[in-house]
Each structure stands twice: as C-alpha cells, then as structure tokens.
Design a protein around this motif. Structure first.
Motif, PDB file in Angstrom:
ATOM      1  N   CYS A   1      47.803  78.821 -13.732  1.00 24.18           N
ATOM      2  CA  CYS A   1      49.129  78.905 -13.110  1.00 24.18           C
ATOM      3  C   CYS A   1      50.222  78.598 -14.126  1.00 24.18           C
ATOM      4  O   CYS A   1      51.279  79.242 -14.133  1.00 24.18           O
ATOM      5  CB  CYS A   1      49.224  77.943 -11.936  1.00 24.18           C
ATOM      6  SG  CYS A   1      48.189  78.394 -10.520  1.00 24.18           S
ATOM      7  N   LYS A   2      49.968  77.622 -15.002  1.00 25.96           N
ATOM      8  CA  LYS A   2      50.955  77.278 -16.035  1.00 25.96           C
ATOM      9  C   LYS A   2      51.157  78.448 -16.983  1.00 25.96           C
ATOM     10  O   LYS A   2      52.302  78.774 -17.365  1.00 25.96           O
ATOM     11  CB  LYS A   2      50.461  76.061 -16.823  1.00 25.96           C
ATOM     12  CG  LYS A   2      51.433  75.563 -17.896  1.00 25.96           C
ATOM     13  CD  LYS A   2      52.658  74.939 -17.274  1.00 25.96           C
ATOM     14  CE  LYS A   2      53.498  74.162 -18.293  1.00 25.96           C
ATOM     15  NZ  LYS A   2      54.076  75.004 -19.349  1.00 25.96           N
ATOM     16  N   ARG A   3      50.092  79.127 -17.349  1.00 22.24           N
ATOM     17  CA  ARG A   3      50.208  80.249 -18.269  1.00 22.24           C
ATOM     18  C   ARG A   3      50.892  81.448 -17.605  1.00 22.24           C
ATOM     19  O   ARG A   3      51.610  82.202 -18.262  1.00 22.24           O
ATOM     20  CB  ARG A   3      48.826  80.629 -18.816  1.00 22.24           C
ATOM     21  CG  ARG A   3      48.295  79.594 -19.791  1.00 22.24           C
ATOM     22  CD  ARG A   3      46.988  79.997 -20.451  1.00 22.24           C
ATOM     23  NE  ARG A   3      45.875  80.003 -19.511  1.00 22.24           N
ATOM     24  CZ  ARG A   3      45.160  81.065 -19.206  1.00 22.24           C
ATOM     25  NH1 ARG A   3      45.435  82.238 -19.764  1.00 22.24           N
ATOM     26  NH2 ARG A   3      44.153  80.986 -18.358  1.00 22.24           N
ATOM     27  N   ILE A   4      50.676  81.614 -16.299  1.00 20.64           N
ATOM     28  CA  ILE A   4      51.376  82.670 -15.559  1.00 20.64           C
ATOM     29  C   ILE A   4      52.878  82.409 -15.582  1.00 20.64           C
ATOM     30  O   ILE A   4      53.688  83.306 -15.876  1.00 20.64           O
ATOM     31  CB  ILE A   4      50.873  82.734 -14.100  1.00 20.64           C
ATOM     32  CG1 ILE A   4      49.495  83.405 -14.020  1.00 20.64           C
ATOM     33  CG2 ILE A   4      51.877  83.457 -13.193  1.00 20.64           C
ATOM     34  CD1 ILE A   4      49.501  84.901 -14.203  1.00 20.64           C
ATOM     35  N   ILE A   5      53.272  81.187 -15.279  1.00 19.51           N
ATOM     36  CA  ILE A   5      54.693  80.837 -15.245  1.00 19.51           C
ATOM     37  C   ILE A   5      55.317  80.908 -16.634  1.00 19.51           C
ATOM     38  O   ILE A   5      56.463  81.336 -16.804  1.00 19.51           O
ATOM     39  CB  ILE A   5      54.879  79.438 -14.614  1.00 19.51           C
ATOM     40  CG1 ILE A   5      54.561  79.510 -13.110  1.00 19.51           C
ATOM     41  CG2 ILE A   5      56.292  78.902 -14.837  1.00 19.51           C
ATOM     42  CD1 ILE A   5      54.602  78.182 -12.390  1.00 19.51           C
ATOM     43  N   ASP A   6      54.559  80.523 -17.648  1.00 19.96           N
ATOM     44  CA  ASP A   6      55.074  80.543 -19.020  1.00 19.96           C
ATOM     45  C   ASP A   6      55.424  81.955 -19.501  1.00 19.96           C
ATOM     46  O   ASP A   6      56.248  82.117 -20.408  1.00 19.96           O
ATOM     47  CB  ASP A   6      54.055  79.926 -19.981  1.00 19.96           C
ATOM     48  CG  ASP A   6      54.015  78.409 -19.896  1.00 19.96           C
ATOM     49  OD1 ASP A   6      54.928  77.824 -19.271  1.00 19.96           O
ATOM     50  OD2 ASP A   6      53.064  77.808 -20.439  1.00 19.96           O
ATOM     51  N   VAL A   7      54.797  82.982 -18.906  1.00 16.42           N
ATOM     52  CA  VAL A   7      55.110  84.358 -19.308  1.00 16.42           C
ATOM     53  C   VAL A   7      55.964  85.075 -18.263  1.00 16.42           C
ATOM     54  O   VAL A   7      56.043  86.308 -18.247  1.00 16.42           O
ATOM     55  CB  VAL A   7      53.822  85.170 -19.593  1.00 16.42           C
ATOM     56  CG1 VAL A   7      53.111  84.612 -20.809  1.00 16.42           C
ATOM     57  CG2 VAL A   7      52.892  85.207 -18.389  1.00 16.42           C
ATOM     58  N   GLY A   8      56.609  84.290 -17.386  1.00 11.74           N
ATOM     59  CA  GLY A   8      57.587  84.860 -16.470  1.00 11.74           C
ATOM     60  C   GLY A   8      57.109  85.187 -15.075  1.00 11.74           C
ATOM     61  O   GLY A   8      57.866  85.765 -14.275  1.00 11.74           O
TER      62      GLY A   8
END
Length: 326
Positions: A203-210
């Motif tokens: 989830c953090k990586r999803i949010i980090d790329v927008g």
C-alpha cells in the motif's frame, strides 16, 4: 484475458480453505468472468491431491517451499490470466456482490491502486478500518494514542460513517484487489517480507507512485482469523517473531537517515527488554502454553538480531530474497 483472477496462498489451512473455495465455487454470475488460483506453500501433508479432486475447476500451484505470503502471491499472480487480481486469505468467505463491487470500483477509478472492502468476523462485527502507516509518531502505544488525539478531527472527517468509500493508509492483505497494470507498475509484492507487513508495504508503494488505497463499505467479506499461524506453540512463536522482524524490514525500506536510525534503535531496545521480561515469565510458568511461547519468541528474536548484524541486512532470513542473496 478474463476479468478477475483470485489468488489464495495456503499453508496447511485446509479446513478454512475448503470453506473459502466452496463459497467461490458456488458463485453464479454473468456479470464478470473469474478464475481461482491456489498457491500451496509446500504444506507437505499430502492433502493437496484431495483438494485437486474436490475442486477440479480451481487451479492449484505447488510452490517450491514455504516461501511466505508475498512470494506465494507473486507466484499466483504470475500464473493468472485476469485483468484484475483479488488476493484473498484462505480464512475468508467471499461473495459475488463483494467481488463485483471491487471490480467495478477498481475499473471505474484507475487511480485506485488498491481496493478493498469491509471485513466482518463470525459475529458480523466489522474489523478496524482506520489504518495509518507505521512511523516514529506511532511506534509505541502512548505515541499512537497521542497522535490519534492530535488528529481526531481529521479522523472524524476522513472516516465519517456516512462515506461509502474511505481512504486508509493501508489495507489488510486478507482482501486486496488491484489491476494487473498496478501490480506490474510496482513489481508486485515485496518478497523481503516472509509474513506480515507485506500488505502495509504494498500500500505504501502504491501511494508513493500516485495511487490510492480505497475501502468500500457497502459490501463485506467474512474473515476468520487464525489459520496456519496458530497450529502449535512453535508455529505461533515463529509467526509472532515475524511480526517483529517485518517491522524492521518496513522501517528500513520506508524511512531514511537519522530518523531510520532512531526508529530501529528504539525498536531493538524496547523489544529486547519486553521479550526478555516475557522470557522470565515463560521460564517461571513454563507449564502454561501461552507463556511458554515467549521462550521461543525471545530465542527467535535474538537469532534474528545476530543474523542481521552478521549479514548486514534487516531482511527476514526466511524470505526468498534473503535466500537468493546467500
């Protein structure tokens, strides 16, 4: 390509898995096409063949070992043909309405990198929906309580009960729905994690790329906790230790500089003190299984710390990436 590929990672959770697969097999719909893929993490108890006979329409994939949840999810995704992926725990019971709503929501909102829905227990009580990423501000109980107090108005507004879709920082890995495009964009699940926190990480990586993490409230999926993580004392100690290990992995990947050092130091110091005290209780009351497990947790934790120092990595020794590096 079909519409939805359901991926389930199993390790000796046969009773729960049977109920899960029965529910999926009984779904009758004309609104979307779906396939179900079960990745067995080398359960080694000779029950897989019976399930293949019992559920002939379901695709079973035998993993190379008990490689953890993240690896199993990636193996299942690589065997899928769907435009969208639904990762389910074997101790869930899904329904057509929930899967359809997740599919429609993800399809109509391409900025939703991950969609999930409400989860209920056997008494139809909802699990926690308000979730924030771990940070220095939320590292310990008193810190978390203070943080919630300081942002209570924001929580009340963002997670108001009249909202059908809310946006928590992360969603539990028991129900994760995402497009194949988003999955490929972030290179799937992070195999540095053997068990736990891989859902926080994705989830953090999803949010980090927008992207956004969306939780739909008008449908729900039954989730029965337990499964293979509570088979016996040894397994329980192992999984509880992995919770602690995965915290270190997460902060190593998602914090930097002096803040990272402070967090890791505080975690190591506090966990050694806490687990040492629990070890003493376990030695005194060794005849109580719930306390005896603390002896094994302390042993596992110290073994991990010595390994981390020797190999200069926070990655779980059970993780596939760690094994490849060795």
């Amino acid at each position: 390509m079909i519409d939805v590929s359901i991926v389930i990672v199993n390790y000796k959770s046969w009773n729960a898995l049977s109920e899960c697969l029965e529910a999926l097999s009984n779904i009758e719909n004309t609104r979307f096409s779906m396939e179900t893929i079960v990745v067995d993490n080398c359960s080694g108890d000779e029950k897989l063949d019976a399930f293949k006979i019992q559920f002939p329409k379901i695709k079973f994939v035998e993993n190379s070992g008990n490689n953890g949840f993240a690896n199993g999810c990636n193996v299942g995704a690589n065997s899928s043909t769907g435009k969208f992926l639904l990762f389910l725990n074997p101790d869930t019971v899904a329904n057509e309405a929930a899967i359809y709503e997740l599919w429609q929501t993800a399809k109509n909102n391409p900025d939703f990198g991950i969609a999930t829905c409400s989860q209920i227990d056997g008494q139809e009580k909802k699990y926690k929906e308000v979730r924030f990423f771990p940070s220095l501000k939320t590292l310990f109980g008193p810190f978390r309580a203070l943080q919630k107090f300081l942002i209570k108005n924001k929580i009340k507004s963002d997670f108001s009960s009249d909202k059908n879709i809310i946006f928590p920082d992360w969603a539990t890995g028991a129900v994760i729905f995402m497009s194949k495009n988003w999955f490929e964009k972030i290179n799937g699940w992070n195999e540095k994690y053997w068990l736990y926190f891989e859902d926080v990480d994705i989830c953090k990586r999803i949010i980090d790329v927008g992207g956004k993490v969306a939780l739909i409230r008008n449908v729900s999926i039954l989730h029965k906790h337990g499964g293979a993580s509570r088979i016996n004392i040894k397994t329980k100690a192992l999984t509880k230790t992995e919770v602690l290990i995965s915290q270190h992995v997460f902060f190593n990947d998602h914090s930097k500089g002096f803040q990272q050092f402070i967090i890791q130091f505080l975690l190591v110091f506090s966990l050694i003190i806490e687990k040492f005290l629990m070890l003493i209780l376990g030695l005194i009351f060794f005849f109580v299984p719930k306390l005896k497990v603390n002896i094994l947790i302390f042993k596992n934790l110290m073994s991990y710390y010595f390994s981390a120092l020797a190999n200069k990595t926070w990655t779980s020794p059970r993780a596939t990436i760690y094994k490849k590096q060795k």
